[in-house]
Design a protein around this motif. Structure first.
Motif, PDB file in Angstrom:
ATOM      1  N   TYR A 217      97.183 -55.588  47.201  1.00 35.07           N
ATOM      2  CA  TYR A 217      97.208 -55.987  48.495  1.00 35.07           C
ATOM      3  C   TYR A 217      95.989 -56.178  48.980  1.00 35.07           C
ATOM      4  O   TYR A 217      95.619 -55.878  49.648  1.00 35.07           O
ATOM      5  CB  TYR A 217      99.055 -55.518  49.055  1.00 35.07           C
ATOM      6  CG  TYR A 217      98.674 -56.427  50.685  1.00 35.07           C
ATOM      7  CD1 TYR A 217      98.924 -57.497  51.103  1.00 35.07           C
ATOM      8  CD2 TYR A 217      97.941 -55.470  51.912  1.00 35.07           C
ATOM      9  CE1 TYR A 217      98.677 -57.963  52.352  1.00 35.07           C
ATOM     10  CE2 TYR A 217      98.074 -55.436  52.835  1.00 35.07           C
ATOM     11  CZ  TYR A 217      98.903 -56.839  53.150  1.00 35.07           C
ATOM     12  OH  TYR A 217      98.480 -57.242  54.719  1.00 35.07           O
ATOM     13  N   TRP A 226      93.905 -64.994  47.299  1.00 38.55           N
ATOM     14  CA  TRP A 226      94.337 -65.396  47.969  1.00 38.55           C
ATOM     15  C   TRP A 226      93.566 -66.672  49.315  1.00 38.55           C
ATOM     16  O   TRP A 226      94.642 -66.828  49.990  1.00 38.55           O
ATOM     17  CB  TRP A 226      93.969 -64.629  49.551  1.00 38.55           C
ATOM     18  CG  TRP A 226      94.206 -63.287  49.722  1.00 38.55           C
ATOM     19  CD1 TRP A 226      92.666 -61.817  49.358  1.00 38.55           C
ATOM     20  CD2 TRP A 226      95.260 -62.687  49.552  1.00 38.55           C
ATOM     21  NE1 TRP A 226      93.087 -60.831  49.030  1.00 38.55           N
ATOM     22  CE2 TRP A 226      95.095 -61.135  48.709  1.00 38.55           C
ATOM     23  CE3 TRP A 226      97.061 -62.746  49.475  1.00 38.55           C
ATOM     24  CZ2 TRP A 226      96.041 -60.023  48.955  1.00 38.55           C
ATOM     25  CZ3 TRP A 226      98.141 -61.665  49.152  1.00 38.55           C
ATOM     26  CH2 TRP A 226      97.585 -60.435  49.144  1.00 38.55           C
ATOM     27  N   ARG A 246     101.329 -62.136  43.272  1.00 32.63           N
ATOM     28  CA  ARG A 246     101.555 -62.312  44.269  1.00 32.63           C
ATOM     29  C   ARG A 246     102.669 -62.900  44.691  1.00 32.63           C
ATOM     30  O   ARG A 246     103.467 -62.652  45.733  1.00 32.63           O
ATOM     31  CB  ARG A 246     100.324 -64.280  45.017  1.00 32.63           C
ATOM     32  CG  ARG A 246      98.778 -63.110  46.020  1.00 32.63           C
ATOM     33  CD  ARG A 246      98.519 -64.486  46.134  1.00 32.63           C
ATOM     34  NE  ARG A 246      98.829 -65.575  46.868  1.00 32.63           N
ATOM     35  CZ  ARG A 246      98.602 -66.152  47.704  1.00 32.63           C
ATOM     36  NH1 ARG A 246      97.700 -67.071  47.092  1.00 32.63           N
ATOM     37  NH2 ARG A 246      98.985 -67.082  47.765  1.00 32.63           N
ATOM     38  N   THR A 250     105.696 -61.339  46.797  1.00 32.94           N
ATOM     39  CA  THR A 250     106.140 -61.550  47.707  1.00 32.94           C
ATOM     40  C   THR A 250     107.341 -60.872  47.508  1.00 32.94           C
ATOM     41  O   THR A 250     108.232 -60.909  49.205  1.00 32.94           O
ATOM     42  CB  THR A 250     106.373 -63.816  48.203  1.00 32.94           C
ATOM     43  OG1 THR A 250     105.178 -63.857  48.104  1.00 32.94           O
ATOM     44  CG2 THR A 250     107.480 -63.952  48.657  1.00 32.94           C
ATOM     45  N   TRP A 303     104.041 -66.030  53.198  1.00 39.18           N
ATOM     46  CA  TRP A 303     103.670 -65.843  51.485  1.00 39.18           C
ATOM     47  C   TRP A 303     103.551 -67.286  50.628  1.00 39.18           C
ATOM     48  O   TRP A 303     102.855 -66.879  49.420  1.00 39.18           O
ATOM     49  CB  TRP A 303     104.660 -64.795  51.215  1.00 39.18           C
ATOM     50  CG  TRP A 303     104.640 -63.533  51.998  1.00 39.18           C
ATOM     51  CD1 TRP A 303     104.497 -62.806  52.961  1.00 39.18           C
ATOM     52  CD2 TRP A 303     103.707 -62.872  51.483  1.00 39.18           C
ATOM     53  NE1 TRP A 303     104.720 -61.800  53.952  1.00 39.18           N
ATOM     54  CE2 TRP A 303     103.904 -61.280  52.044  1.00 39.18           C
ATOM     55  CE3 TRP A 303     102.941 -62.400  50.624  1.00 39.18           C
ATOM     56  CZ2 TRP A 303     103.017 -60.595  51.946  1.00 39.18           C
ATOM     57  CZ3 TRP A 303     102.136 -61.380  49.561  1.00 39.18           C
ATOM     58  CH2 TRP A 303     101.901 -59.843  50.471  1.00 39.18           C
ATOM     59  N   PRO A 310      98.175 -62.404  53.510  1.00 43.25           N
ATOM     60  CA  PRO A 310      99.216 -61.751  54.984  1.00 43.25           C
ATOM     61  C   PRO A 310      98.834 -61.003  55.380  1.00 43.25           C
ATOM     62  O   PRO A 310      98.626 -59.400  55.186  1.00 43.25           O
ATOM     63  CB  PRO A 310     100.525 -61.829  53.709  1.00 43.25           C
ATOM     64  CG  PRO A 310      99.910 -63.000  52.648  1.00 43.25           C
ATOM     65  CD  PRO A 310      98.960 -62.179  51.960  1.00 43.25           C
ATOM     66  N   TRP A 313     104.236 -60.700  59.229  1.00 42.41           N
ATOM     67  CA  TRP A 313     105.002 -61.317  59.008  1.00 42.41           C
ATOM     68  C   TRP A 313     106.338 -60.917  59.014  1.00 42.41           C
ATOM     69  O   TRP A 313     107.692 -61.015  58.685  1.00 42.41           O
ATOM     70  CB  TRP A 313     105.303 -61.642  57.536  1.00 42.41           C
ATOM     71  CG  TRP A 313     105.149 -60.636  56.103  1.00 42.41           C
ATOM     72  CD1 TRP A 313     106.507 -59.362  56.004  1.00 42.41           C
ATOM     73  CD2 TRP A 313     104.368 -59.356  56.087  1.00 42.41           C
ATOM     74  NE1 TRP A 313     106.031 -58.906  55.447  1.00 42.41           N
ATOM     75  CE2 TRP A 313     104.518 -58.506  55.441  1.00 42.41           C
ATOM     76  CE3 TRP A 313     102.726 -60.062  55.919  1.00 42.41           C
ATOM     77  CZ2 TRP A 313     103.841 -57.130  54.970  1.00 42.41           C
ATOM     78  CZ3 TRP A 313     102.226 -58.511  54.884  1.00 42.41           C
ATOM     79  CH2 TRP A 313     102.791 -57.727  54.859  1.00 42.41           C
TER      80      TRP A 313
END
Length: 313
Positions: A217, A226, A246, A250, A303, A310, A313
């Motif tokens: 991240y 991304w 990723r 998630t 996601w 992101p 969320w």
């Protein structure tokens, strides 16, 4: 499976043309392999060793895999190996074959196989097969490891982290296989997250620290990392870091969204409900919403289905 270079598609048994097959993860079967080799060599296959008999300078090995298996996970590996047989504390048979040149470098990973299996069993539910283990070879032209069912295979020295990743695949990727290759995050994201959890359990970085690291991240929003849709990365990025990192992120974000109790119930239900079968991303979303009692449309849209880093969320 670890990351492959761009452009490589998932091919298993037909690549070397050693058995005819419909090489798709939804087409599973049981297997029995018989291999006759010079007596100084060992032949290792999936499942359990039914017999090993030597006569006139040749040894015949019979391996039996009684649980359904996708063909890309099938193996007969023949070579000069140091073989050890044991059991986990819970009684699962462990069969490990290591090239003599890889024994020292792989010792730490091999020693932790029983601990890994028991940790993952307590987290994900019962181990789905009758045996476990590993094949650690010296095959520099291969260049990757694979979650070969019951015995992950490594083309070089096995690290603790990679061993944990490939053993976690026995639940997510082997027992529960993707319905389509575009669902690959369900394999690699789950195995990567399991690797993060085992690292924390084993005294290393916490899952949150790994999530927030510069490889995950912490990457800049402008990074190409991304700019791929996770739920359909395409053949060139299927085994890039995107489905792995990723995908794992998630899951960690979902854990924060629904709470630990619900999150781990979702993982166990995923493994139990699709045992020896296959499932798609839509099935996972349905399960997560059912178990959490939440509408997660926005969460999964951000996601899985959108490009971009992101932020909410």
């Amino acid at each position: 499976m670890p990351r492959q270079s761009k452009g490589e598609n998932p091919h298993g048994s037909p690549t070397v043309a050693w058995l005819p097959t419909n090489d798709h993860p939804t087409d599973k079967a049981t297997f029995r392999f018989t291999a006759k080799v010079p007596e100084r060599l060992t032949a290792i296959g999936n499942g359990q060793l039914l017999s090993q008999q030597t006569r006139d300078g040749w040894t015949t090995f019979i391996w039996d895999s009684t649980e359904p298996m996708a063909t890309y996970l099938a193996t007969i590996t023949i070579g000069n190996f140091v073989v050890t047989e044991s059991t986990t504390p819970s009684g699962i048979a462990v069969y490990v074959a290591v090239d003599p040149r890889q024994v020292a470098g792989s010792a730490a990973a091999v020693a932790q196989i029983p601990k890994m299996i028991d940790f993952f069993s307590s987290t994900f539910g019962p181990y789905p097969f009758a045996s476990t283990g590993a094949i650690i070879d010296r095959a520099p032209d291969v260049g990757y490891a694979l979650e070969t069912q019951t015995k992950p295979i490594f083309s070089s020295t096995a690290s603790v982290g990679t061993m944990a990743h490939e053993l976690a695949h026995q639940w997510y990727g082997d027992s529960v296989s993707p319905q389509r290759w575009s669902d690959i995050w369900l394999n690699e994201g789950f195995a990567t997250y399991a690797q993060w959890m085992y690292t924390e359990y084993n005294g290393g970085a916490s899952v949150s620290q790994t999530f927030n690291s510069g490889s995950n991240y912490g990457r800049a929003a402008s990074s190409s990392f991304w700019q791929i849709v996770l739920a359909d990365p395409g053949p060139e990025d299927m085994f890039s870091s995107i489905p792995y990192n990723r995908g794992a992120m998630t899951l960690h974000a979902l854990r924060g969204k629904v709470g630990d109790e619900t999150f781990f119930r979702i993982l166990r239900q995923w493994a139990a409900g699709h045992r020896y079968g296959h499932a798609a991303t839509a099935d996972f979303i349905t399960l997560a919403e059912r178990e959490s009692g939440q509408n997660l449309d926005t969460f999964f849209d951000v996601w899985l289905y959108r490009k971009g880093k992101p932020t909410t969320w």
